[in-house]
Scaffold this active site. Sequence first.
Site, PDB file in Angstrom:
ATOM      1  N   ASP A 101       0.821  -1.215   0.000  1.00  0.00           N
ATOM      2  CA  ASP A 101       0.000   0.000   0.000  1.00  0.00           C
ATOM      3  C   ASP A 101       0.852   1.261   0.000  1.00  0.00           C
ATOM      4  O   ASP A 101       2.022   1.249   0.364  1.00  0.00           O
ATOM      5  CB  ASP A 101      -0.949   0.006   1.202  1.00  0.00           C
ATOM      6  CG  ASP A 101      -0.216  -0.153   2.531  1.00  0.00           C
ATOM      7  OD1 ASP A 101       0.786  -0.880   2.590  1.00  0.00           O
ATOM      8  OD2 ASP A 101      -0.657   0.462   3.532  1.00  0.00           O
TER       9      ASP A 101
ATOM     10  N   GLU B 108      -0.552  -2.075   5.204  1.00  0.00           N
ATOM     11  CA  GLU B 108       0.420  -2.033   6.297  1.00  0.00           C
ATOM     12  C   GLU B 108       0.309  -0.725   7.064  1.00  0.00           C
ATOM     13  O   GLU B 108       0.610  -0.664   8.254  1.00  0.00           O
ATOM     14  CB  GLU B 108       1.840  -2.193   5.723  1.00  0.00           C
ATOM     15  CG  GLU B 108       2.903  -2.488   6.756  1.00  0.00           C
ATOM     16  CD  GLU B 108       3.594  -1.241   7.292  1.00  0.00           C
ATOM     17  OE1 GLU B 108       4.301  -1.363   8.300  1.00  0.00           O
ATOM     18  OE2 GLU B 108       3.424  -0.156   6.717  1.00  0.00           O
TER      19      GLU B 108
END
Length: 230
Positions: free
Chosen positions: A95, A153
Amino acid sequence: MLSSVSPVDRSHLPDPVANMADEAQSLAQVLVGVRRYLHRHPEVGMEEHNTSRFIRETLEGYGLDVYGPIAGTGLYVDIEGSAPGGAVGYRADIDALPTQDQKQVPYRSQTPNVAHLCGHDAHTAIAIGVALVLHNNRDQLQGRARVFFQPNEEGLPSGAPLMIRGASWRGSTPCTRCTSTRPWRWAATASSPAPQRPRPTGSRCAFGRKEPATRPGPTRAPTPCGSPRS
């Protein structure tokens, strides 16, 4: 060491990778192209749909079987060795951050207010490289390696426990070692472990394994992603 890779099915590769695919393609060239594509097309946590598709198509184009999605956009691949053995896990986060990319380079983010400023594009490229190298050397491996691509994350709930609940370990011998591109934040450990930062006693890695503090004395919280590190 693997220096070049050849696609099994070039037509299955995503266009940015297929456009530079020769019969024997430089591994470095592949991974630079992967990282720069991801840098241009960042997605925030739990919305990494194009990122997930790109990872899947790249790995499948080089002959790997990709499992998922797990936790919405997470994926993993297994590399089976030619002989019995243990299991090792390698994890990358996929991400980006909800912030504007201020760089002036050809591969700067093309998505307003979203950017890979924490290196997850590089983490993903490295994990793809790990999977390709292991896949091409599987006749020399014992046991199984599982390479994870974890969403979210940066956000809560973290994508790591979501992947565990989504059965990313199903069918796998329990991992004897887990490592990632941030070894001081996870339970990493290879035969020559990288220096680790202090962590609270009894903390857990991404995959739920309990671990002791790395050394006695005062502890401190992990540095937030994207913050300056001492």
